[in-house]
Design an enzyme around this catalytic site. Structure first.
Site, PDB file in Angstrom:
ATOM      1  N   THR A 144      10.516 -35.235 -23.423  1.00  0.00           N
ATOM      2  CA  THR A 144      11.590 -35.419 -23.962  1.00  0.00           C
ATOM      3  C   THR A 144      13.026 -35.672 -22.891  1.00  0.00           C
ATOM      4  O   THR A 144      12.919 -34.424 -22.216  1.00  0.00           O
ATOM      5  CB  THR A 144      11.509 -34.563 -25.394  1.00  0.00           C
ATOM      6  N   SER A 179      14.540 -25.574 -28.004  1.00  0.00           N
ATOM      7  CA  SER A 179      13.777 -24.434 -28.374  1.00  0.00           C
ATOM      8  C   SER A 179      12.637 -25.032 -28.106  1.00  0.00           C
ATOM      9  O   SER A 179      12.482 -25.186 -27.098  1.00  0.00           O
ATOM     10  CB  SER A 179      13.784 -26.230 -29.751  1.00  0.00           C
ATOM     11  N   TYR A 181      10.064 -26.114 -29.743  1.00  0.00           N
ATOM     12  CA  TYR A 181       9.505 -27.480 -29.404  1.00  0.00           C
ATOM     13  C   TYR A 181       9.370 -28.042 -27.787  1.00  0.00           C
ATOM     14  O   TYR A 181       8.362 -28.273 -27.048  1.00  0.00           O
ATOM     15  CB  TYR A 181      10.168 -28.518 -30.249  1.00  0.00           C
ATOM     16  N   HIS A 182      10.913 -28.221 -27.728  1.00  0.00           N
ATOM     17  CA  HIS A 182      11.200 -28.849 -26.213  1.00  0.00           C
ATOM     18  C   HIS A 182      11.020 -28.295 -24.728  1.00  0.00           C
ATOM     19  O   HIS A 182      10.546 -28.305 -24.360  1.00  0.00           O
ATOM     20  CB  HIS A 182      13.130 -28.538 -26.376  1.00  0.00           C
ATOM     21  N   LYS A 185       7.480 -28.781 -23.980  1.00  0.00           N
ATOM     22  CA  LYS A 185       7.063 -30.506 -23.680  1.00  0.00           C
ATOM     23  C   LYS A 185       7.692 -29.745 -22.083  1.00  0.00           C
ATOM     24  O   LYS A 185       6.700 -30.753 -20.672  1.00  0.00           O
ATOM     25  CB  LYS A 185       8.096 -31.404 -23.469  1.00  0.00           C
TER      26      LYS A 185
HETATM   27  N1  USQ Z   1      22.504 -32.921 -35.265  1.00  0.00           N
HETATM   28  C1  USQ Z   1      22.947 -33.458 -36.289  1.00  0.00           C
HETATM   29  N2  USQ Z   1      22.785 -32.549 -37.345  1.00  0.00           N
HETATM   30  C2  USQ Z   1      22.014 -33.390 -38.189  1.00  0.00           C
HETATM   31  C3  USQ Z   1      21.065 -33.731 -37.073  1.00  0.00           C
HETATM   32  C4  USQ Z   1      21.129 -33.471 -35.537  1.00  0.00           C
HETATM   33  O1  USQ Z   1      25.034 -32.916 -36.292  1.00  0.00           O
HETATM   34  O2  USQ Z   1      22.108 -33.726 -39.439  1.00  0.00           O
HETATM   35  C5  USQ Z   1      22.428 -33.085 -34.222  1.00  0.00           C
HETATM   36  C6  USQ Z   1      21.745 -31.974 -33.782  1.00  0.00           C
HETATM   37  O3  USQ Z   1      22.422 -30.678 -33.316  1.00  0.00           O
HETATM   38  C7  USQ Z   1      20.978 -32.504 -31.985  1.00  0.00           C
HETATM   39  C8  USQ Z   1      21.509 -33.685 -32.069  1.00  0.00           C
HETATM   40  O4  USQ Z   1      21.978 -34.082 -33.195  1.00  0.00           O
HETATM   41  O5  USQ Z   1      22.416 -31.764 -30.653  1.00  0.00           O
HETATM   42  C9  USQ Z   1      19.960 -34.464 -32.090  1.00  0.00           C
HETATM   43  O6  USQ Z   1      19.139 -33.813 -32.677  1.00  0.00           O
HETATM   44  P1  USQ Z   1      17.924 -34.809 -33.980  1.00  0.00           P
HETATM   45  O7  USQ Z   1      17.868 -33.405 -34.267  1.00  0.00           O
HETATM   46  O8  USQ Z   1      18.287 -36.691 -33.396  1.00  0.00           O
HETATM   47  O9  USQ Z   1      16.751 -34.458 -32.177  1.00  0.00           O
HETATM   48  P2  USQ Z   1      15.766 -33.200 -31.798  1.00  0.00           P
HETATM   49  O10 USQ Z   1      15.865 -32.059 -32.683  1.00  0.00           O
HETATM   50  O11 USQ Z   1      16.895 -32.668 -30.436  1.00  0.00           O
HETATM   51  O12 USQ Z   1      14.761 -33.888 -31.223  1.00  0.00           O
HETATM   52  C10 USQ Z   1      14.024 -35.191 -31.725  1.00  0.00           C
HETATM   53  C11 USQ Z   1      12.397 -35.503 -32.269  1.00  0.00           C
HETATM   54  C12 USQ Z   1      11.963 -35.170 -30.890  1.00  0.00           C
HETATM   55  C13 USQ Z   1      12.406 -35.619 -29.338  1.00  0.00           C
HETATM   56  C14 USQ Z   1      13.990 -35.355 -29.413  1.00  0.00           C
HETATM   57  C15 USQ Z   1      14.463 -35.994 -28.025  1.00  0.00           C
HETATM   58  O13 USQ Z   1      12.459 -34.867 -33.132  1.00  0.00           O
HETATM   59  O14 USQ Z   1      11.000 -35.414 -30.883  1.00  0.00           O
HETATM   60  O15 USQ Z   1      11.902 -34.726 -28.350  1.00  0.00           O
HETATM   61  O16 USQ Z   1      15.045 -35.732 -30.021  1.00  0.00           O
HETATM   62  S1  USQ Z   1      15.954 -35.189 -27.175  1.00  0.00           S
HETATM   63  O17 USQ Z   1      16.801 -35.227 -28.139  1.00  0.00           O
HETATM   64  O18 USQ Z   1      16.522 -35.780 -25.769  1.00  0.00           O
HETATM   65  O19 USQ Z   1      15.443 -33.709 -26.270  1.00  0.00           O
END
Ligand code: USQ
Length: 381
Positions: A144, A179, A181-182, A185
């Site tokens: 990720t 997190s 989870y991250h 990875k």
């Molecule tokens: N966010 C909001 N509002 C929401 C949901 C999320 O503002 O209702 C924000 C989060 O705080 C974050 C961003 O949007 O800053 C992305 O959140 P996300 O829930 O889409 O992504 P994340 O929790 O980081 O995890 C997801 C996948 C995970 C993958 C990751 C890639 O669930 O499996 O590894 O995206 S990354 O984000 O590049 O690490």
């Protein structure tokens, strides 16, 4: 090629299995339904009801004449996984078999322990199963972009040259996740790198950003072949969540200031990237790291795009800034490299109003199934 998809029931795993099968490869999909179990336990079920993996494979066979092998079992059980490798002898293994939710991993001790044990044990088992049963097999591991965090310098593609007190060396780029989870990875990457050095394994680590989308050529054959589309606070990624919120008439849940910037990609591009990694494998003894996203957006940008697309469909979309349930920078520098997959031949699908409108239309058809209780964040850290 013989392609083994671990986590073959997942949001990405099932479309990947169908994609490789449709492209003429022999595919086996493995899953233990962990995400379905957690979703049931936490009231986080997907928007559409998805038949189980065996039923989906049967339906896919009836529609296309193509066979996807299915094994239901737990990849943390080494005897089981080794048996699958021995029986199937894959040329490539695509490893998605991890607990994928950052909020779930931060919910409590049990969830933290499950995430750590599941994700690391599975990666260790894949490494050992390859070494013992299929040493030429190329491991394609879903990492990720979140491994890098949001450092105040440009993010390289996996590796960085460091000059220190007049001497130079080549290292994995510094990682600092937001997190548990991250963080699993990051630990996966370190495990893989150790065994690449030790046993000359061939590994591609795909640093993927948040994915959006629910349409692929194979998923569009029948609605029962659709990916698991989550919009809850645990498994739903932000674009998918915002689109469901727009249809449900719930103000878009921007966390904090909304300046959080990430690299996003369409589900179609996940399939392309994984295909490119399989077609052009890493060399023995190489840990190839590719940053897997196509374009960067802040959360505010995404909310604005969804609001605009909704307006054209007659939806009145409001935006709300909620107190951020996560510990993350809300205003930060973000400039990650991502040329590797483009050089391999990736042709990006961009996030535009047409893509959002098509998704909104699909979601509108399921409007009655949206459970508003699943939308607001339930986990804080
Ligand atoms: N966010 C909001 N509002 C929401 C949901 C999320 O503002 O209702 C924000 C989060 O705080 C974050 C961003 O949007 O800053 C992305 O959140 P996300 O829930 O889409 O992504 P994340 O929790 O980081 O995890 C997801 C996948 C995970 C993958 C990751 C890639 O669930 O499996 O590894 O995206 S990354 O984000 O590049 O690490």
């Amino acid at each position: 090629m013989r392609v083994l998809v671990l986590g073959g029931d997942g949001y990405l795993g099932w479309p990947t299995a169908m994609h490789f099968s449709a492209a003429g490869h022999t595919v086996m999909a493995v899953d233990n339904y962990l995400r379905r179990t957690i979703a049931l336990q936490t009231r986080s079920q997907a928007l559409m009801t998805n038949p189980d993996l065996e039923q989906r494979a049967e339906l896919f066979r009836a529609l296309t004449g193509k066979e996807i092998g299915v094994r239901i079992g737990d990849c943390t059980d080494f005897r089981f996984l080794e048996g699958v490798f021995k029986e199937y002898n894959p040329d490539a293994v695509v490893h998605y078999a991890e607990q994928p939710s950052a909020p779930y991993s931060m919910r409590g001790y049990e969830e933290a322990e499950l995430t750590l044990r599941n994700n690391l044990t599975t990666t260790l088992n894949v490494i050992w199963a390859v070494q013992k049963q299929a040493p030429a097999c190329h491991i394609i591991k879903l990492g990720t972009m979140g491994e890098y965090g949001t450092p105040n310098i440009d993010i390289e593609e996996g590796w960085i040259d460091i000059e220190h007190r007049g001497r130079k060396d080549h290292f994995l780029f510094p990682r600092q996740a937001g997190s548990l989870y991250h963080t699993t990875k990051i630990l996966d990457t370190d495990l893989l790198w150790f065994y690449v050095r030790t046993w000359k394994l061939r590994v591609t680590d795909l640093m993927q950003g948040p994915v959006y989308g629910l349409s692929t050529p194979e998923a569009d054959l029948d609605e029962r072949l659709a990916p698991n589309f989550h919009y809850d606070d645990l498994f739903g990624t932000v674009v998918n969540r915002f689109l469901v919120q727009a249809v449900a008439g719930v103000p878009l849940t921007v966390y904090g200031k909304g300046g959080q910037t990430r690299g996003y990609l369409n589900l179609l591009d996940t399939l392309q990237c994984v295909q490119l990694a399989v077609d052009k494998p890493a060399h023995p003894g190489q840990l190839r790291v590719l940053n897997q996203f196509t374009e960067c957006f802040s959360v505010n940008d995404l909310a604005g795009l969804v609001q605009k697309a909704g307006k054209h469909l007659g939806l009145n979309v409001e935006i709300e800034h909620l107190p951020n349930p996560r510990k993350e920078a809300e205003e930060h520098y973000y400039n990650p490299a991502h040329s590797g997959l483009l050089e391999l031949g990736l042709k990006p699908h961009h996030l535009d109003e047409g893509v959002l409108a098509a998704m909104l239309e699909q979601i509108v058809r399921c409007r009655r199934d949206i459970d508003r209780a699943k939308i607001h964040p339930r986990v804080r850290w």
